[in-house]
Design a protein around this motif. Structure first.
Motif, PDB file in Angstrom:
ATOM      1  N   UNK A  73       7.725  15.080 -86.479  1.00 46.31           N
ATOM      2  CA  UNK A  73       8.773  14.065 -86.414  1.00 46.31           C
ATOM      3  C   UNK A  73       9.350  13.881 -87.813  1.00 46.31           C
ATOM      4  N   UNK A  74      10.668  13.814 -87.910  1.00 45.71           N
ATOM      5  CA  UNK A  74      11.317  13.699 -89.214  1.00 45.71           C
ATOM      6  C   UNK A  74      12.249  12.497 -89.236  1.00 45.71           C
ATOM      7  N   UNK A  75      12.090  11.660 -90.258  1.00 44.96           N
ATOM      8  CA  UNK A  75      13.047  10.594 -90.553  1.00 44.96           C
ATOM      9  C   UNK A  75      13.983  11.156 -91.617  1.00 44.96           C
ATOM     10  N   UNK A  76      15.199  11.564 -91.249  1.00 48.41           N
ATOM     11  CA  UNK A  76      16.041  12.340 -92.161  1.00 48.41           C
ATOM     12  C   UNK A  76      16.923  11.484 -93.059  1.00 48.41           C
ATOM     13  N   UNK A 131      11.441  16.419 -83.305  1.00 51.78           N
ATOM     14  CA  UNK A 131      12.300  15.242 -83.147  1.00 51.78           C
ATOM     15  C   UNK A 131      12.739  14.762 -84.520  1.00 51.78           C
ATOM     16  N   UNK A 132      14.017  14.376 -84.628  1.00 53.34           N
ATOM     17  CA  UNK A 132      14.465  13.688 -85.825  1.00 53.34           C
ATOM     18  C   UNK A 132      15.038  12.328 -85.406  1.00 53.34           C
ATOM     19  N   UNK A 133      14.950  11.342 -86.318  1.00 49.71           N
ATOM     20  CA  UNK A 133      15.281   9.965 -85.943  1.00 49.71           C
ATOM     21  C   UNK A 133      16.311   9.335 -86.886  1.00 49.71           C
ATOM     22  N   UNK A 134      17.536   9.862 -86.948  1.00 47.72           N
ATOM     23  CA  UNK A 134      18.544   9.233 -87.815  1.00 47.72           C
ATOM     24  C   UNK A 134      19.029   7.919 -87.201  1.00 47.72           C
ATOM     25  N   UNK A 135      19.458   6.996 -88.050  1.00 52.14           N
ATOM     26  CA  UNK A 135      20.179   5.856 -87.499  1.00 52.14           C
ATOM     27  C   UNK A 135      21.635   6.275 -87.297  1.00 52.14           C
ATOM     28  N   UNK A 136      22.420   5.408 -86.707  1.00 49.57           N
ATOM     29  CA  UNK A 136      23.790   5.786 -86.349  1.00 49.57           C
ATOM     30  C   UNK A 136      24.620   6.123 -87.585  1.00 49.57           C
ATOM     31  N   UNK A 137      24.440   5.372 -88.658  1.00 45.35           N
ATOM     32  CA  UNK A 137      25.201   5.636 -89.894  1.00 45.35           C
ATOM     33  C   UNK A 137      24.855   7.014 -90.442  1.00 45.35           C
ATOM     34  N   UNK A 194      16.518  21.843 -82.565  1.00 43.40           N
ATOM     35  CA  UNK A 194      15.683  20.645 -82.553  1.00 43.40           C
ATOM     36  C   UNK A 194      15.118  20.407 -81.161  1.00 43.40           C
ATOM     37  N   UNK A 195      13.929  19.845 -81.114  1.00 40.66           N
ATOM     38  CA  UNK A 195      13.350  19.524 -79.813  1.00 40.66           C
ATOM     39  C   UNK A 195      14.021  18.331 -79.174  1.00 40.66           C
ATOM     40  N   UNK A 196      14.438  17.359 -79.978  1.00 37.74           N
ATOM     41  CA  UNK A 196      15.098  16.160 -79.475  1.00 37.74           C
ATOM     42  C   UNK A 196      15.704  15.403 -80.642  1.00 37.74           C
ATOM     43  N   UNK A 197      16.578  14.467 -80.307  1.00 30.74           N
ATOM     44  CA  UNK A 197      17.241  13.626 -81.296  1.00 30.74           C
ATOM     45  C   UNK A 197      17.172  12.182 -80.807  1.00 30.74           C
ATOM     46  N   UNK A 198      16.616  11.304 -81.641  1.00 30.24           N
ATOM     47  CA  UNK A 198      16.550   9.887 -81.303  1.00 30.24           C
ATOM     48  C   UNK A 198      17.398   9.117 -82.311  1.00 30.24           C
ATOM     49  N   UNK A 199      18.468   8.501 -81.826  1.00 35.31           N
ATOM     50  CA  UNK A 199      19.398   7.782 -82.699  1.00 35.31           C
ATOM     51  C   UNK A 199      19.166   6.281 -82.537  1.00 35.31           C
ATOM     52  N   UNK A 200      18.794   5.604 -83.621  1.00 34.63           N
ATOM     53  CA  UNK A 200      18.652   4.150 -83.582  1.00 34.63           C
ATOM     54  C   UNK A 200      20.013   3.537 -83.888  1.00 34.63           C
ATOM     55  N   UNK A 201      20.402   2.537 -83.054  1.00 28.97           N
ATOM     56  CA  UNK A 201      21.788   2.056 -83.077  1.00 28.97           C
ATOM     57  C   UNK A 201      21.899   0.540 -83.284  1.00 28.97           C
ATOM     58  N   UNK A 249      21.967  -3.208 -82.906  1.00 32.37           N
ATOM     59  CA  UNK A 249      21.998  -4.124 -81.758  1.00 32.37           C
ATOM     60  C   UNK A 249      22.263  -3.421 -80.432  1.00 32.37           C
ATOM     61  N   UNK A 250      22.673  -2.136 -80.484  1.00 31.40           N
ATOM     62  CA  UNK A 250      22.893  -1.362 -79.260  1.00 31.40           C
ATOM     63  C   UNK A 250      21.634  -0.621 -78.810  1.00 31.40           C
ATOM     64  N   UNK A 251      20.527  -0.821 -79.496  1.00 34.09           N
ATOM     65  CA  UNK A 251      19.278  -0.178 -79.085  1.00 34.09           C
ATOM     66  C   UNK A 251      19.132   1.212 -79.649  1.00 34.09           C
ATOM     67  N   UNK A 252      18.752   2.155 -78.801  1.00 34.80           N
ATOM     68  CA  UNK A 252      18.577   3.540 -79.252  1.00 34.80           C
ATOM     69  C   UNK A 252      18.909   4.518 -78.141  1.00 34.80           C
ATOM     70  N   UNK A 253      19.218   5.744 -78.537  1.00 35.43           N
ATOM     71  CA  UNK A 253      19.581   6.797 -77.587  1.00 35.43           C
ATOM     72  C   UNK A 253      18.742   8.035 -77.846  1.00 35.43           C
ATOM     73  N   UNK A 254      18.101   8.537 -76.788  1.00 35.16           N
ATOM     74  CA  UNK A 254      17.286   9.745 -76.873  1.00 35.16           C
ATOM     75  C   UNK A 254      18.029  10.900 -76.214  1.00 35.16           C
ATOM     76  N   UNK A 255      18.226  11.969 -76.971  1.00 36.43           N
ATOM     77  CA  UNK A 255      18.911  13.162 -76.467  1.00 36.43           C
ATOM     78  C   UNK A 255      17.938  14.329 -76.490  1.00 36.43           C
TER      79      UNK A 255
END
Length: 353
Positions: A119-122, A135-141, A169-176, A178-184
């Motif tokens: 898992x990578x926090x990029x 999996x990588x976990x960028x925020x929306x910005x 990538x195996x997956x992408x998790x975007x933290x957003x 107040x909109x929560x998060x999106x897993x792709x």
């Protein structure tokens, strides 16, 4: 690391610190929280320190004291990393662009060879560096800095899937926020999870909580979606605390019970045990009673209302049809178990049946 340890996970932390007082303080604090430290102490480099100025429960200013490690070669740190690869089920690479992960691509490749989940926090805008990560976990910005603006879910999905394909990538998790998060994930529909934060006091460390709870969830055998749901709930807890905070196992259990188990009504035995444990951990008093309740009347209701006032939660156990017959004769019960349970569960004074 402390998030993982506070949830009962075993964690080893590898990194760079200076040979100074802040470095020794950091290592001592981590050790006290059951984190095994595998640090390289560098002469001539101060430990990176962050100072937050807080007034009336609001963060006014953050001051960072750092030089980073721009010319760090990393041979000794790489040796430490290799020594612990076979121990870990999941590896978190948290890239803050300080120089520690100058060769992050090599670290990912080595982890893949060992069979560990990566898992990578990029923080870098060149996501080629993270090629092959599970999996990588960028925020929306951070994501938009790479792919451009994502004003809606559709744009986010298509841009995210392009990144996944380009960088394997195996997956992408975007933290957003107040909109929560999106897993792709490849070849799957996107999973959009709303935020669970009730009140937001401080978002400091929320991203760290997400990736740490993801890690311990995956290490425990949860699916990626299940681990993501758990991390989303955990993030909602920590942003309700002031400062850099962690989530405890008891807090997470209670939040999960609230989210995935009915707050009132008919519950299974296993669900009741979880709910009761969570209630006790919150300091609530449980009241238990039982009976046949075949023909519910005003006396029953008054009795149950009085019982509920003795504590915070009222649990009512109800006799089966067989035990009612044994107690009251072959003509009873008049109302079968399912109907008696439904009537009791509908009472406002009863929490769980």
């Amino acid at each position: 690391a402390i998030n993982i340890a506070s949830l009962g996970g075993q964690v080893r932390l590898i990194g760079l610190i200076g040979d100074d007082e802040p470095g020794r303080t950091l290592e001592n604090l981590l050790t006290k929280h059951n984190v095994t430290c595998k640090f390289e102490h560098l002469q001539g480099f101060p430990t990176i320190t962050k100072l937050r100025i807080i007034s009336r429960q609001q963060q006014l200013l953050r001051m960072d004291f750092e030089n980073g490690f721009p010319e760090f070669a990393g041979e000794r740190l790489l040796k430490i990393y290799k020594q612990h690869l076979n121990w870990a089920n999941v590896i978190i690479l948290s890239d803050y662009l300080k120089g520690t992960l100058n060769n992050v691509k090599n670290l990912i490749e080595l982890a893949q060879q060992s069979g560990s989940i990566v898992l990578v926090d990029p923080k870098q805008q060149n996501f080629t560096t993270y090629q092959g990560a599970n999996l990588i976990t960028p925020n929306l910005v951070e994501l938009e800095a790479v792919v451009g603006k994502c004003p809606d879910d559709s744009t986010l999905f298509h841009q995210g899937m392009r990144l996944i394909e380009e960088h394997q990538l195996g997956a992408l998790l975007v933290t957003r926020g107040e909109k929560g998060m999106s897993l792709l994930q490849p070849n799957k529909k996107p999973t959009h999870l709303p935020t669970h934060a009730r009140e937001v006091y401080d978002v400091t460390g929320a991203g760290d909580t997400v990736i740490s709870v993801l890690a311990i969830g995956l290490a425990s055998g949860l699916s990626l979606i299940q681990a993501t749901q758990l991390s989303n709930i955990a993030a909602g807890i920590v942003v309700g605390k002031l400062g850099t905070a962690t989530v405890s196992l008891e807090e997470l259990e209670h939040a999960v019970c609230e989210q995935w188990t009915p707050n009132k009504g008919l519950v299974t035995e296993s669900a009741l045990l979880s709910l009761a444990k969570a209630a006790k951990n919150q300091g609530e008093t449980l009241v238990f009673t039982n009976g046949c309740f075949d023909i519910l009347h005003a006396g029953h209701v008054a009795y149950l209302q009085d019982a509920s006032r003795l504590g915070d939660r009222l649990i009512v156990a109800i006799n089966t049809d067989k035990t009612v017959r044994d107690l009251k004769g072959p003509e009873r019960p008049i109302n079968p178990l399912k109907q008696r349970s439904a009537v009791l569960a509908a009472l406002a004074c009863v929490d769980w049946v």
